[in-house]
Each structure stands twice: as structure tokens, then as C-alpha cells.
Design a protein around this motif. Sequence first.
Motif, PDB file in Angstrom:
ATOM      1  N   SER A 221       0.821  -1.210   0.000  1.00 57.05           N
ATOM      2  CA  SER A 221       0.000   0.000   0.000  1.00 57.05           C
ATOM      3  C   SER A 221       0.853   1.257   0.000  1.00 57.05           C
TER       4      SER A 221
ATOM      5  N   SER B 254       0.466   3.395  -3.330  1.00 55.45           N
ATOM      6  CA  SER B 254      -0.275   4.631  -3.043  1.00 55.45           C
ATOM      7  C   SER B 254       0.627   5.851  -3.152  1.00 55.45           C
ATOM      8  N   SER B 255       1.879   5.722  -2.716  1.00 57.75           N
ATOM      9  CA  SER B 255       2.797   6.866  -2.817  1.00 57.75           C
ATOM     10  C   SER B 255       3.111   7.187  -4.266  1.00 57.75           C
TER      11      SER B 255
ATOM     12  N   VAL C  10       1.113   6.673  -6.883  1.00 55.21           N
ATOM     13  CA  VAL C  10      -0.077   7.301  -7.471  1.00 55.21           C
ATOM     14  C   VAL C  10      -0.211   8.739  -6.971  1.00 55.21           C
ATOM     15  N   GLY C  11      -0.066   8.945  -5.668  1.00 58.29           N
ATOM     16  CA  GLY C  11      -0.163  10.292  -5.122  1.00 58.29           C
ATOM     17  C   GLY C  11       0.919  11.211  -5.650  1.00 58.29           C
ATOM     18  N   TYR C  12       2.124  10.697  -5.803  1.00 56.72           N
ATOM     19  CA  TYR C  12       3.241  11.483  -6.350  1.00 56.72           C
ATOM     20  C   TYR C  12       2.942  11.897  -7.794  1.00 56.72           C
TER      21      TYR C  12
ATOM     22  N   LEU D  89      -8.286  12.178  -9.783  1.00 55.88           N
ATOM     23  CA  LEU D  89      -8.324  12.668  -8.409  1.00 55.88           C
ATOM     24  C   LEU D  89      -9.759  12.679  -7.875  1.00 55.88           C
TER      25      LEU D  89
ATOM     26  N   VAL E  53     -10.703   9.172  -7.005  1.00 53.78           N
ATOM     27  CA  VAL E  53     -10.066   8.765  -5.747  1.00 53.78           C
ATOM     28  C   VAL E  53     -10.872   9.278  -4.560  1.00 53.78           C
TER      29      VAL E  53
ATOM     30  N   VAL F 120      -4.174  -0.319  -3.058  1.00 56.85           N
ATOM     31  CA  VAL F 120      -4.060   1.117  -3.343  1.00 56.85           C
ATOM     32  C   VAL F 120      -5.170   1.814  -2.566  1.00 56.85           C
TER      33      VAL F 120
ATOM     34  N   PRO G 108      -7.372   4.753  -1.164  1.00 57.41           N
ATOM     35  CA  PRO G 108      -7.700   6.123  -1.599  1.00 57.41           C
ATOM     36  C   PRO G 108      -7.217   7.189  -0.627  1.00 57.41           C
TER      37      PRO G 108
ATOM     38  N   VAL H  83      -3.494   7.600  -1.040  1.00 55.92           N
ATOM     39  CA  VAL H  83      -3.201   8.295  -2.299  1.00 55.92           C
ATOM     40  C   VAL H  83      -3.382   9.804  -2.130  1.00 55.92           C
TER      41      VAL H  83
ATOM     42  N   ARG I 269      -0.448  12.611  -2.163  1.00 60.46           N
ATOM     43  CA  ARG I 269      -0.581  13.682  -3.155  1.00 60.46           C
ATOM     44  C   ARG I 269      -0.444  15.051  -2.497  1.00 60.46           C
TER      45      ARG I 269
END
Length: 283
Positions: free
Chosen positions: A93, A97-98, A100-102, A116, A119, A156, A158, A161, A165
Motif C-alpha cells: 500500500s 499509493s505513494s 499514485v499520489g506522487y 483525483l 479517488v 491502493v 484512496p 493516495v 498527493r
Amino acid sequence: MEWIHKRRNRFLSILSLLVVFFFSLFALFPLFALLLASLKPSSELMRFGLNLKLQPELLSLKNYFYLFSEQARLYFEWYKNSLIVTLLYTAISLFLSSMVGYALAIYDFKGKNLILTLVLFVMMIPLEIMMLPLFEEMILFRLIDTYWGVVLPFAVAPFAVFFFRQYAIGLPRELLDAARIDGCSEFGIYLRIMSPLMVPAYGAMAILQAMNSWNNFLWPLVVLRSNEMFTLPIGLAGLLTPYGNNYDILISGSVLAILPIIILFIFFQRYFISGLTLGGVKE
């Protein structure tokens, strides 16, 4: 006037400490009551329930010794399963997740706002609504009664994420340009340059994600079938039945179940507050 100001500040500081101390005792009361109950015979718990009554003649480690007996052999199977699921889920995770957020924070691409929005939308959907389609998906992939069946549907997260982000928005963009000039790939920039800067965010999310996985009850109950594959919340809940309650394992086992989260928080506490604070940076 200055000494009045100092006395008022001192009074407010003492008052704040007293308030924090009171609420700390209030928060720790269930843990202390649980620890005390684990040292008493199960008959005392059935008669008087959880209480803070100290009876030294009744206190012993008998319940903890019972966990290591043959009758309680499944307890450490459940413990092992929970550790494996939590480690897998937290590692996967955090990594996915990092990323996707990045990507949502750093790059500009078509459909970014839509992703976004989706999410944020998924964050508002209760698990109960998604449970049936996810369960059918696990059947299709033959992941029922496996660790991956518990971990993969929520790999992943939400919330994670969105958190990464928000944190990545505050990262210095100059490092990106300098790394690209030096010929570093985009994945290399993320892995070697940006990830070390996101350590506080990783620390904060490691605690939250591990705690969510360790305490997760509903989804593992749906996916797991055999007693040997149960996680701790399911196994301990199964000790309470209409035909009898095994408080010897339930109470002492619950105390030991708290230890991994406490250990995790001790290791990552210095990142927890800074990660949550800096993660609130807005565009």
C-alpha cells in the motif's frame, strides 16, 4: 504587570498539563482494565466484568502460560497470519499509493483531475457496497482463503493516495529539473530523490495503514475460510460463542495483540506528527 503575565502563563501551562493528564488517564483506562483482567481467572471476569479492583491474591500469569499450551495452538497461527497480512498490505500500500499520489501531484496529464475526483469518490463509498463485487472478483482469481485475497483488493488505498498527493505538492520542483538534466529516469527521480524526502509521510501512513490492516475484521471474515488462515480479530471473536466463552485466551490474547501496534508507533512516532502536519500543504 510582567509578573502577572508570567503567573498567568504558568497557570495556563499547568492547567493544560492537568487536562492532558486527565484525558490520558481516560484513554488508558480500557488498556489498564484489560491488562488487569488478563492476570485474573476467567471466572472473575464473568462475575464482575472489567474493573480496576486490585486483588493481589488472584493475579497470576496463568492465562499467558495457557496461550503456549496445546489447547491454544491456533492462537499463534492467527498471530502469524495477522503479521503476514499486515506486513504485505502495509508495504504494498505504501509503495503503490505513494507512486499514485506522487504522480497526481507532480505531473500534468489529461484526465488528472478526473482521476483525483474518482479517488475522492471511492473514499466515500462504504465497504459493504463494494463487498459483493470484490468477493466475486476474488473467486474469479481463485484468491479465496489466501493472504493475497485479503491484501490485494485494498492495496491502493484512496486515503493514502490523497495524503501522499497532498504531501508531494510541497516537494521542491527544482530537484526534478536538476535530476532530469543529469539523465535520471522519472522512476529513478521518484525512488532516489523524492522518496527520501517523503519519509515523514511514509512514517505517518505506515502507522495508519498497519493499524487498519491489523484491526481489520469484516473483509478477512468474508475471504478467509479455514481456522488455520484466520487473522487475530476473527480468531478472537470466534472464542465468544453461544456454547461457551474462552476468556482465558481472549483477554490475554487481546493484550498481546496490542504489542505490534505499540512497537510500530514507537519506531515511527517521530515521523507521525510531522507527516500529518506537512501533509496538509495545499496548492
